[in-house]
Design a protein around this motif. Structure first.
Motif, mmCIF file in Angstrom:
data_model
loop_
_atom_site.group_PDB
_atom_site.id
_atom_site.type_symbol
_atom_site.label_atom_id
_atom_site.label_comp_id
_atom_site.label_asym_id
_atom_site.label_seq_id
_atom_site.Cartn_x
_atom_site.Cartn_y
_atom_site.Cartn_z
ATOM 1 N N GLY A 120 -3.153 5.137 4.083
ATOM 2 C CA GLY A 120 -2.774 4.258 2.960
ATOM 3 C C GLY A 120 -3.699 4.481 1.780
ATOM 4 N N ASN A 121 -3.126 4.449 0.598
ATOM 5 C CA ASN A 121 -3.949 4.514 -0.630
ATOM 6 C C ASN A 121 -4.098 3.119 -1.185
ATOM 7 O OD1 ASN A 121 -2.861 7.453 -0.485
ATOM 8 N ND2 ASN A 121 -4.456 7.475 -2.067
ATOM 9 N N GLN A 122 -5.014 2.999 -2.190
ATOM 10 C CA GLN A 122 -5.201 1.688 -2.797
ATOM 11 C C GLN A 122 -3.883 1.225 -3.422
ATOM 12 O OE1 GLN A 122 -7.905 0.080 -2.431
ATOM 13 N NE2 GLN A 122 -9.369 1.702 -1.874
ATOM 14 N N ILE A 123 -3.734 -0.118 -3.388
ATOM 15 C CA ILE A 123 -2.525 -0.684 -4.015
ATOM 16 C C ILE A 123 -2.464 -0.253 -5.477
ATOM 17 C CG2 ILE A 123 -1.431 -2.842 -4.723
ATOM 18 C CD1 ILE A 123 -2.632 -4.084 -2.183
ATOM 19 N N ASP A 124 -1.257 0.105 -5.946
ATOM 20 C CA ASP A 124 -1.007 0.498 -7.354
ATOM 21 C C ASP A 124 -1.641 1.820 -7.770
ATOM 22 O OD1 ASP A 124 0.521 -1.668 -7.771
ATOM 23 O OD2 ASP A 124 -0.981 -2.839 -8.893
ATOM 24 N N SER A 125 -2.138 2.595 -6.822
ATOM 25 C CA SER A 125 -2.730 3.870 -7.250
ATOM 26 C C SER A 125 -1.697 4.988 -7.277
ATOM 27 C CB SER A 125 -3.887 4.258 -6.340
ATOM 28 O OG SER A 125 -3.384 4.578 -5.070
ATOM 29 N N VAL A 126 -0.637 4.829 -6.499
ATOM 30 C CA VAL A 126 0.376 5.890 -6.433
ATOM 31 C C VAL A 126 1.753 5.264 -6.561
ATOM 32 C CG1 VAL A 126 1.449 7.621 -4.923
ATOM 33 C CG2 VAL A 126 -1.035 7.423 -5.028
ATOM 34 N N ILE A 127 2.629 5.909 -7.344
ATOM 35 C CA ILE A 127 4.009 5.431 -7.403
ATOM 36 C C ILE A 127 4.815 6.280 -6.454
ATOM 37 C CG2 ILE A 127 6.056 5.209 -8.843
ATOM 38 C CD1 ILE A 127 4.032 4.788 -11.187
ATOM 39 N N GLN A 128 5.540 5.629 -5.626
ATOM 40 C CA GLN A 128 6.220 6.374 -4.574
ATOM 41 C C GLN A 128 7.702 6.054 -4.595
ATOM 42 O OE1 GLN A 128 3.749 6.692 -1.122
ATOM 43 N NE2 GLN A 128 5.499 6.349 0.191
ATOM 44 N N PHE A 129 8.499 7.096 -4.735
ATOM 45 C CA PHE A 129 9.941 6.868 -4.568
ATOM 46 C C PHE A 129 10.549 8.118 -4.001
ATOM 47 C CE2 PHE A 129 9.305 8.347 -8.839
ATOM 48 C CZ PHE A 129 10.284 9.307 -9.003
ATOM 49 N N SER A 130 11.671 7.931 -3.382
ATOM 50 C CA SER A 130 12.294 9.113 -2.792
ATOM 51 C C SER A 130 13.572 9.428 -3.544
ATOM 52 C CB SER A 130 12.610 8.860 -1.313
ATOM 53 O OG SER A 130 13.592 7.891 -1.216
ATOM 54 N N ILE A 131 13.885 10.688 -3.649
ATOM 55 C CA ILE A 131 15.050 11.124 -4.415
ATOM 56 C C ILE A 131 16.066 11.736 -3.498
ATOM 57 C CG2 ILE A 131 15.832 12.518 -6.369
ATOM 58 C CD1 ILE A 131 12.810 12.805 -7.065
ATOM 59 N N ALA A 132 17.322 11.389 -3.750
ATOM 60 C CA ALA A 132 18.393 12.052 -2.999
ATOM 61 C C ALA A 132 19.530 12.313 -3.975
ATOM 62 C CB ALA A 132 18.873 11.169 -1.871
ATOM 63 N N TYR B 113 0.859 -1.188 0.000
ATOM 64 C CA TYR B 113 0.000 0.000 0.000
ATOM 65 C C TYR B 113 0.888 1.228 0.000
ATOM 66 C CZ TYR B 113 -4.110 -2.789 1.172
ATOM 67 O OH TYR B 113 -5.127 -3.692 1.137
ATOM 68 N N PRO B 114 0.712 2.136 -0.935
ATOM 69 C CA PRO B 114 1.461 3.382 -0.848
ATOM 70 C C PRO B 114 0.890 4.199 0.326
ATOM 71 C CG PRO B 114 -0.027 3.405 -2.728
ATOM 72 C CD PRO B 114 -0.190 2.058 -2.091
ATOM 73 N N VAL B 115 1.758 4.682 1.176
ATOM 74 C CA VAL B 115 1.264 5.379 2.367
ATOM 75 C C VAL B 115 1.856 6.762 2.508
ATOM 76 C CG1 VAL B 115 0.732 3.334 3.703
ATOM 77 C CG2 VAL B 115 3.059 4.266 3.740
ATOM 78 N N LYS B 116 1.099 7.640 3.204
ATOM 79 C CA LYS B 116 1.613 8.969 3.562
ATOM 80 C C LYS B 116 1.695 8.985 5.073
ATOM 81 C CE LYS B 116 -0.420 11.615 -0.206
ATOM 82 N NZ LYS B 116 -1.715 10.973 -0.624
ATOM 83 N N VAL B 117 2.770 9.572 5.566
ATOM 84 C CA VAL B 117 2.984 9.550 7.024
ATOM 85 C C VAL B 117 3.190 10.971 7.529
ATOM 86 C CG1 VAL B 117 4.431 8.619 8.874
ATOM 87 C CG2 VAL B 117 4.097 7.312 6.765
ATOM 88 N N TRP B 118 2.581 11.289 8.657
ATOM 89 C CA TRP B 118 2.816 12.620 9.238
ATOM 90 C C TRP B 118 2.866 12.481 10.762
ATOM 91 C CZ3 TRP B 118 4.862 16.461 6.988
ATOM 92 C CH2 TRP B 118 4.900 17.704 7.599
ATOM 93 N N ASN B 119 3.853 13.230 11.327
ATOM 94 C CA ASN B 119 4.035 13.200 12.779
ATOM 95 C C ASN B 119 3.113 14.229 13.422
ATOM 96 O OD1 ASN B 119 5.057 12.696 15.287
ATOM 97 N ND2 ASN B 119 6.970 13.829 14.980
ATOM 98 N N THR B 120 1.949 13.780 13.938
ATOM 99 C CA THR B 120 1.011 14.738 14.567
ATOM 100 C C THR B 120 1.214 14.725 16.079
ATOM 101 O OG1 THR B 120 -0.732 13.113 14.861
ATOM 102 C CG2 THR B 120 -0.678 14.271 12.735
ATOM 103 N N GLU B 121 0.509 15.656 16.695
ATOM 104 C CA GLU B 121 0.621 15.750 18.161
ATOM 105 C C GLU B 121 0.179 14.456 18.819
ATOM 106 O OE1 GLU B 121 -1.216 19.137 20.329
ATOM 107 O OE2 GLU B 121 -0.351 20.341 18.654
ATOM 108 N N GLU B 122 -0.899 13.866 18.279
ATOM 109 C CA GLU B 122 -1.483 12.673 18.882
ATOM 110 C C GLU B 122 -0.616 11.445 18.672
ATOM 111 O OE1 GLU B 122 -4.005 13.566 20.526
ATOM 112 O OE2 GLU B 122 -4.345 15.503 19.524
ATOM 113 N N GLY B 123 -0.032 11.379 17.547
ATOM 114 C CA GLY B 123 0.796 10.197 17.226
ATOM 115 C C GLY B 123 1.196 10.213 15.776
ATOM 116 N N LEU B 124 1.703 9.075 15.320
ATOM 117 C CA LEU B 124 2.145 9.002 13.923
ATOM 118 C C LEU B 124 0.942 8.646 13.050
ATOM 119 C CD1 LEU B 124 4.937 9.324 12.623
ATOM 120 C CD2 LEU B 124 5.088 6.836 12.602
ATOM 121 N N LEU B 125 0.534 9.577 12.165
ATOM 122 C CA LEU B 125 -0.663 9.366 11.324
ATOM 123 C C LEU B 125 -0.248 8.701 10.013
ATOM 124 C CD1 LEU B 125 -3.750 10.080 11.144
ATOM 125 C CD2 LEU B 125 -3.009 11.986 9.707
ATOM 126 N N VAL B 126 -0.875 7.593 9.706
ATOM 127 C CA VAL B 126 -0.533 6.871 8.467
ATOM 128 C C VAL B 126 -1.811 6.724 7.640
ATOM 129 C CG1 VAL B 126 0.312 4.722 7.496
ATOM 130 C CG2 VAL B 126 1.280 5.578 9.629
#
Lengths: 453, 236
Positions: A139-151, A124-137
């Protein structure tokens, strides 16, 4: 060759313009598309509600119980999210979840968190954000988003930015070079066609060699040349046949005419004939002499019209030639009362020209005879000559009735004659002038004829 | 040879009617020893057997060309030849004269002209000495020009003439009664590149008049034709 160069330059200019136009269109298109996208995604559109800006408000805590906020519900719906979960920052336990698939319902350790933050959580492609309450995750449908990180390293990025314009410039240069080289090649392959066309217009026979695409063109050109050549030969053959026929006829008339003239001459002095009969014999003799002159003229005019009279080119002095012509006219018997005068510009004496002296004399003689023959006695003929723009002008003028306009038209415009008119003498003068690349003209009142040589 | 009219003339032409006419009319004019043949073959036979004094040749003959016969003829004799042909091209004329013919006439022709030309050729060839004497003097009024001696005899005196003056007088006398252009006179004296001698010519003419004319300023025999040339006044 000049013509080809022009075509080549034109082709290059057009090609370069096309490339520039293409680039401009791309840039414009890109800008337009971006602008359009920006415009379309207005403030309230779902995609504008980015994850970052809303992540803090997705889940609300009311009295120790977590629940999905209204904003959160809208966000998840608009983004077609598959699931949502809130992890405890310390323990990695699930504090709250929404539509969480069964196999994901467990405690996450640091390694797992690090991995899905960057990549995927169980595909599942996921988006993560550190909120006050906790780590918010989310998930999108499988294969709906291509996710890669660049450095990228910073220096690499800088060189890349530096090289982009240079690369673009190089590309452009290569394109231009290709255009020029191709054009030149094309130009060179067309050169034989070009010179072939030029030869064709000069009436030469050609055999143009061409390769590739040009071969077909060359073959067609050669074929056209062959057809033209054949036509020219056919016309030449016909002209030759006609001239030879005229020469043959005039040759065959000569012997019988000799006899008519001979006997007429001998009868002229016969004592047994009456005055009237002698008069008639004289007419026979004079008309025979006229026929002789006519067949000679006919022969000459037919040869001149088909360029079959070879010019015997000699250096001559126009002044001397004219003196001789006028003298010969005076030395023959001219009609009682007729006068002839010669007026030469003093500067003319030193001029020399190249031409067929016999023919030129014949031309001037014809003009003078024409004036005298077609005017009543008492005609005054003036032969004048001067130099105008390095050309010798010979003018024959008289004070008689002038050459009728009908004859002028027949002669100058080669119109068909409506009735029998004797223009052979004038026509021969014109043809001789033209054979010497001169200009023949008759004044509007028909009293002056000019030959410009 | 006693009389020019007794010269043996041979006409070669394939047209029998024309031959008959020429023989008849030349006969009337006094040429009594004239014959005609109609082919090269016959002409060849005549060439071998008879003494001919003038050939009148046609060019187009049934069994060959008059030109090639002329070449054969020239190898055997220096006898004068007159071409009488229906071919009037310059080329033919030049070829005939180039082969050494004395004259070239084209058909149709005037009998008078043929007779005059035949007479001239015969005179030139066989009667030259007599002619020379006749031509060697020229009477202009009371002046008698003696070409051989190069002097003018006038009122009992002898005035000598320069070579150029003699040339001038001869040229004018040859064309007596006709205008001779400056150009033709200059060419006679100075040859082909005569341009620029017109004034010198005038000087020579003035001297000639002083030697010949009674009143040089009002000439009776050596006349100026303004703008064209000079003329020796006709008989008288």
């Amino acid at each position: 060759m000049k013509r080809l160069l022009r075509i080549y330059r034109r082709y290059c200019a057009v090609a370069i313009m096309l490339v520039l136009l293409l680039i401009a269109m791309n840039v414009l298109g890109f800008l337009a598309l971006s602008w359009y996208n920006l415009e379309r995604s207005g403030e309230n559109s779902p995609s504008k509600i980015t994850f970052r800006s809303v992540s803090d408000d997705l889940v609300e805590k009311t009295g120790g119980e977590y629940s999905l906020s209204a904003v959160g519900e809208m966000y998840l719906k608009e983004n077609e999210a598959a699931f949502l979960m809130l992890l405890d920052k310390e323990t990695g336990e699930i504090l709250y979840s929404w539509q969480l698939p069964g196999q994901l319902n467990h405690t996450y350790d640091l390694g797992e968190v690090a991995s899905f933050t960057r990549w995927y959580l169980d595909d599942y492609p996921v988006k993560v954000w550190n909120t006050e309450e906790g780590l918010l995750v989310v998930g999108n449908q499988i294969d709906s988003v291509i996710q890669f990180s660049i450095a990228y390293s910073k220096t690499q990025m800088e060189t890349l930015l530096q090289w982009i314009p240079i690369g673009l410039g190089l590309n452009l240069a290569v394109v231009l070079l290709v255009i020029l080289i191709l054009g030149q090649k094309f130009n060179r392959s067309l050169a034989p066609i070009d010179s072939g066309i030029e030869q064709l217009s000069k009436g030469e026979k050609l055999s143009v060699q061409g390769r590739g695409l040009i071969k077909e063109l060359a073959d067609n050109l050669n074929q056209a040349s062959d057809i033209l050549q054949e036509q020219r030969e056919r016309i030449n053959r016909r002209d030759t046949a006609r001239t030879e026929w005229i020469a043959g006829v005039s040759h065959d008339i000569r012997t019988p005419l000799s006899m008519i003239m001979g006997y007429a001459e001998s009868m002229e002095n016969s004592p047994n004939l009456s005055e009237k009969e002698k008069q008639q014999i004289l007419v026979i003799k004079n008309q025979s002499i006229r026929i002789r002159r006519l067949i000679e003229d006919l022969n000459l005019t037919s040869k001149l019209s088909y360029q079959m009279q070879p010019l015997r080119l000699d250096i001559y002095r126009p002044a001397a030639l004219l003196r001789q012509v006028v003298t010969e006219v005076l030395n023959q018997e001219i009609k009682e009362g007729d006068t002839i005068e010669l007026e030469l510009e003093p500067g003319l004496e030193r001029y020399e020209r190249k031409g067929d002296v016999q023919l030129l004399k014949r031309a001037v003689e014809n003009l003078v005879n024409n004036s005298m023959r077609h005017n009543p006695p008492g005609c005054h003929v003036k032969v004048k000559s001067w130099v105008y723009e390095e050309r010798i002008v010979i003018s024959v003028l008289d004070d008689g009735c002038g050459i009728p306009s009908e004859v002028r038209r027949a002669l100058m415009l080669e119109e068909q004659l409506s009735r029998e008119i004797h223009i052979m003498g004038l026509r021969i003068a014109k043809q001789i002038t033209e054979a010497h690349k001169g200009v023949f003209s008759i004044s509007d009142d028909g009293k002056e004829v000019q030959m410009r040589l | 040879m006693k009389d020019i009219h007794e010269s043996r003339i041979l006409l070669v032409d394939d047209n029998r009617e024309l031959c008959d006419m020429i023989l008849e009319l030349m006969g009337k004019a006094g040429f009594i020893n004239m014959k005609a043949v109609h082919s090269i073959e016959e002409a060849q036979r005549k060439l071998e057997r008879e003494q001919v004094q003038l050939w009148i040749l046609d060019v187009n003959l049934p069994d060959g060309s008059g030109f090639s016969f002329m070449e054969k003829l020239r190898r055997q004799s220096r006898c004068p030849v007159l071409f009488l042909s229906a071919r009037d091209e310059d080329e033919d004329r030049l070829r005939g004269l180039g082969l050494g013919a004395d004259d070239y006439m084209t058909k149709p022709f005037l009998m008078k002209e043929l007779i005059l030309r035949v007479t001239a050729i015969l005179k030139r060839t066989y009667y030259y000495p007599d002619e020379q004497k006749e031509r060697d003097t020229l009477q202009l009024g009371e002046s008698l020009v003696d070409f051989a001696g190069g002097v003018v005899k006038r009122e009992g005196r002898e005035i000598s003439l320069t070579a150029k003056e003699l040339l001038l007088l001869k040229k004018l006398a040859d064309n007596r009664g006709k205008i001779v252009t400056f150009d033709a006179l200059c060419e006679t004296i100075w040859g082909e590149s005569y341009f620029g001698y017109e004034n010198t010519l005038m000087v020579h003419m003035r001297r000639l008049r002083e030697k010949i004319e009674r009143e040089p300023s009002r000439p009776r025999y050596l006349l100026t034709v303004r703008g064209l040339g000079y003329k020796m006044e006709g008989k008288g």
